[in-house]
Design a protein around this motif. Structure first.
Motif, PDB file in Angstrom:
ATOM      1  N   PRO A  27       0.817  -1.234   0.000  1.00 11.36           N
ATOM      2  CA  PRO A  27       0.000   0.000   0.000  1.00 11.36           C
ATOM      3  C   PRO A  27       0.839   1.268   0.000  1.00 11.36           C
ATOM      4  O   PRO A  27       0.346   2.352  -0.287  1.00 11.36           O
ATOM      5  CB  PRO A  27      -0.824  -0.118   1.278  1.00 11.36           C
ATOM      6  N   ASP A  28       2.131   1.135   0.349  1.00 12.00           N
ATOM      7  CA  ASP A  28       2.992   2.311   0.413  1.00 12.00           C
ATOM      8  C   ASP A  28       3.836   2.505  -0.834  1.00 12.00           C
ATOM      9  O   ASP A  28       4.645   3.435  -0.888  1.00 12.00           O
ATOM     10  CB  ASP A  28       3.905   2.219   1.643  1.00 12.00           C
ATOM     11  N   ALA A  29       3.641   1.627  -1.830  1.00  8.46           N
ATOM     12  CA  ALA A  29       4.386   1.774  -3.080  1.00  8.46           C
ATOM     13  C   ALA A  29       4.009   3.086  -3.755  1.00  8.46           C
ATOM     14  O   ALA A  29       2.829   3.416  -3.901  1.00  8.46           O
ATOM     15  CB  ALA A  29       4.089   0.599  -4.010  1.00  8.46           C
ATOM     16  N   GLY A  30       4.994   3.892  -4.114  1.00  6.18           N
ATOM     17  CA  GLY A  30       4.740   5.160  -4.782  1.00  6.18           C
ATOM     18  C   GLY A  30       4.362   6.293  -3.854  1.00  6.18           C
ATOM     19  O   GLY A  30       4.040   7.395  -4.317  1.00  6.18           O
ATOM     20  N   THR A  31       4.391   6.066  -2.527  1.00  2.00           N
ATOM     21  CA  THR A  31       4.059   7.128  -1.579  1.00  2.00           C
ATOM     22  C   THR A  31       5.349   7.663  -0.950  1.00  2.00           C
ATOM     23  O   THR A  31       6.445   7.192  -1.243  1.00  2.00           O
ATOM     24  CB  THR A  31       3.133   6.611  -0.463  1.00  2.00           C
ATOM     25  N   ASN A  32       5.191   8.612  -0.029  1.00  2.51           N
ATOM     26  CA  ASN A  32       6.362   9.140   0.681  1.00  2.51           C
ATOM     27  C   ASN A  32       6.759   8.275   1.870  1.00  2.51           C
ATOM     28  O   ASN A  32       7.700   8.593   2.596  1.00  2.51           O
ATOM     29  CB  ASN A  32       6.119  10.584   1.133  1.00  2.51           C
ATOM     30  N   GLY A  33       6.015   7.195   2.112  1.00  2.28           N
ATOM     31  CA  GLY A  33       6.385   6.223   3.126  1.00  2.28           C
ATOM     32  C   GLY A  33       5.911   6.487   4.527  1.00  2.28           C
ATOM     33  O   GLY A  33       6.111   5.657   5.422  1.00  2.28           O
TER      34      GLY A  33
ATOM     35  N   ASP B 133      -5.556  15.044   8.248  1.00  5.74           N
ATOM     36  CA  ASP B 133      -5.232  14.296   7.039  1.00  5.74           C
ATOM     37  C   ASP B 133      -3.885  14.775   6.525  1.00  5.74           C
ATOM     38  O   ASP B 133      -3.678  15.977   6.307  1.00  5.74           O
ATOM     39  CB  ASP B 133      -6.305  14.505   5.963  1.00  5.74           C
ATOM     40  N   VAL B 134      -2.969  13.822   6.301  1.00  3.32           N
ATOM     41  CA  VAL B 134      -1.606  14.137   5.913  1.00  3.32           C
ATOM     42  C   VAL B 134      -1.312  13.539   4.543  1.00  3.32           C
ATOM     43  O   VAL B 134      -1.701  12.404   4.249  1.00  3.32           O
ATOM     44  CB  VAL B 134      -0.607  13.589   6.955  1.00  3.32           C
ATOM     45  N   SER B 135      -0.621  14.298   3.714  1.00  2.59           N
ATOM     46  CA  SER B 135      -0.342  13.867   2.342  1.00  2.59           C
ATOM     47  C   SER B 135       0.593  12.658   2.314  1.00  2.59           C
ATOM     48  O   SER B 135       1.598  12.602   3.030  1.00  2.59           O
ATOM     49  CB  SER B 135       0.284  15.016   1.551  1.00  2.59           C
ATOM     50  N   LEU B 136       0.249  11.685   1.470  1.00  5.47           N
ATOM     51  CA  LEU B 136       1.094  10.518   1.222  1.00  5.47           C
ATOM     52  C   LEU B 136       1.937  10.713  -0.033  1.00  5.47           C
ATOM     53  O   LEU B 136       2.673   9.810  -0.431  1.00  5.47           O
ATOM     54  CB  LEU B 136       0.233   9.259   1.074  1.00  5.47           C
TER      55      LEU B 136
ATOM     56  N   THR C 276      -7.518  13.495  -0.179  1.00  2.00           N
ATOM     57  CA  THR C 276      -7.865  14.816   0.346  1.00  2.00           C
ATOM     58  C   THR C 276      -7.416  15.868  -0.643  1.00  2.00           C
ATOM     59  O   THR C 276      -6.231  15.957  -0.963  1.00  2.00           O
ATOM     60  CB  THR C 276      -7.185  15.066   1.705  1.00  2.00           C
ATOM     61  N   SER C 277      -8.374  16.627  -1.160  1.00  3.28           N
ATOM     62  CA  SER C 277      -8.074  17.670  -2.150  1.00  3.28           C
ATOM     63  C   SER C 277      -7.273  17.114  -3.323  1.00  3.28           C
ATOM     64  O   SER C 277      -6.345  17.755  -3.833  1.00  3.28           O
ATOM     65  CB  SER C 277      -7.311  18.835  -1.492  1.00  3.28           C
ATOM     66  N   GLY C 278      -7.626  15.903  -3.721  1.00  7.60           N
ATOM     67  CA  GLY C 278      -6.979  15.284  -4.879  1.00  7.60           C
ATOM     68  C   GLY C 278      -5.663  14.602  -4.583  1.00  7.60           C
ATOM     69  O   GLY C 278      -5.051  14.027  -5.493  1.00  7.60           O
ATOM     70  N   ASN C 279      -5.218  14.623  -3.333  1.00 10.78           N
ATOM     71  CA  ASN C 279      -3.957  13.994  -2.954  1.00 10.78           C
ATOM     72  C   ASN C 279      -4.219  12.741  -2.118  1.00 10.78           C
ATOM     73  O   ASN C 279      -5.082  12.771  -1.228  1.00 10.78           O
ATOM     74  CB  ASN C 279      -3.094  14.956  -2.132  1.00 10.78           C
ATOM     75  N   PRO C 280      -3.453  11.661  -2.354  1.00  9.47           N
ATOM     76  CA  PRO C 280      -3.571  10.512  -1.467  1.00  9.47           C
ATOM     77  C   PRO C 280      -3.144  10.918  -0.065  1.00  9.47           C
ATOM     78  O   PRO C 280      -2.177  11.661   0.108  1.00  9.47           O
ATOM     79  CB  PRO C 280      -2.610   9.483  -2.077  1.00  9.47           C
ATOM     80  N   SER C 281      -3.877  10.462   0.934  1.00 16.46           N
ATOM     81  CA  SER C 281      -3.617  10.930   2.292  1.00 16.46           C
ATOM     82  C   SER C 281      -3.881   9.831   3.307  1.00 16.46           C
ATOM     83  O   SER C 281      -4.539   8.832   3.016  1.00 16.46           O
ATOM     84  CB  SER C 281      -4.489  12.148   2.611  1.00 16.46           C
TER      85      SER C 281
END
Length: 243
Positions: free
Chosen positions: A25-31, A193-196, A174-179
């Motif tokens: 689930p964390d692939a491509g995110t900021n971790g 809600d924090v950006s991923l 959230t606002s178009g960003n994965p969070s």
């Protein structure tokens, strides 16, 4: 074994292999989704503090008053609008210089019961202030409160801390960003809600105790900030006109 049979066996084996692997689930995110809620909050706060600018919009409830905000903020000051008790005014701060702009109705006074209409002198004074930036003296009692709406550090300091036991919540957009969501006391102490994606900026906040819901956007996006021209401004000296 025939070539057809061998192909079927390889195909089935391939499908089994793919099906056995769980998607990360964390692939491509900021971790940060792998971290504890406390560490997510800490990294989010650090990212917010380091950002040169942000736009903050939504509602804020403080000391029994509800304010609707739409402010753009950076270290040197801020600009935007505040609505309270049905009245909207503009705020502009450049360094320590603070200016307020509103229409004539904002500056028009009624008596305590609201029964008397303003006199012609009051209306005349208010008309002169209509649409003008009025300089707020630093000695005026309202300076501290009004300037707080334009201060990035002050606003974020009071908003981005969740209260109670922290926990991670659902992932979403959230606002178009994965969070990813973090909560304090299962939401009673606030929800953030924090950006991923990219830097772990806070994107939205539901404050504890129904004290408002805020959206945070345009992180790091600069905007022009300068004092009003002389013809756009009125300076009343050491005391702001009452409103």
């Amino acid at each position: 074994m025939s070539a057809v049979c061998a192909g079927l066996v390889l195909g089935v084996a391939g499908l089994t292999g793919c099906g056995g692997e769980e998607e990360d689930p964390d692939a491509g995110t900021n971790g940060i989704g792998k971290l504890s809620a406390a560490k997510i909050q800490s990294k989010s706060r650090a990212a917010a503090d380091a950002a040169p600018a942000v736009r903050l919009s939504g509602t804020l409830v403080s000391k029994g008053h509800t304010y609707k905000l739409d402010m753009r903020l950076k270290d040197e000051g801020g600009i935007g609008s505040v609505t309270s008790k049905g009245e909207t005014f503009q705020l502009l701060r450049v360094g320590k210089e603070l200016f307020l702009k509103a229409d004539s109705a904002f500056w028009t006074h009624e008596d305590a019961k609201g029964g008397e209409k303003p006199g012609k002198a009051d209306e005349g004074a208010a008309a002169k202030l209509d649409g003008k930036y009025v300089k707020v003296p630093q000695e005026d009692a309202s300076y501290q409160q009004l300037s707080g709406f334009t201060d990035k550090d002050v606003l974020l300091e009071g908003m981005l801390t969740l209260h109670g036991k922290l926990a991670t919540g659902e992932r979403g957009t959230t606002s178009g960003n994965p969070s990813i969501e973090i909560t304090g006391d299962k939401g009673a102490g606030g929800t953030l809600d924090v950006s991923l994606k990219g830097k772990p900026y806070p994107l939205s906040l539901e404050r504890a105790g129904d004290a408002g819901t805020l959206r945070l956007s345009d992180w790091g996006r600069d905007f022009p900030l300068s004092e009003p021209e002389k013809e756009e401004m009125v300076d009343y000296g050491e005391q702001l006109p009452q409103s």
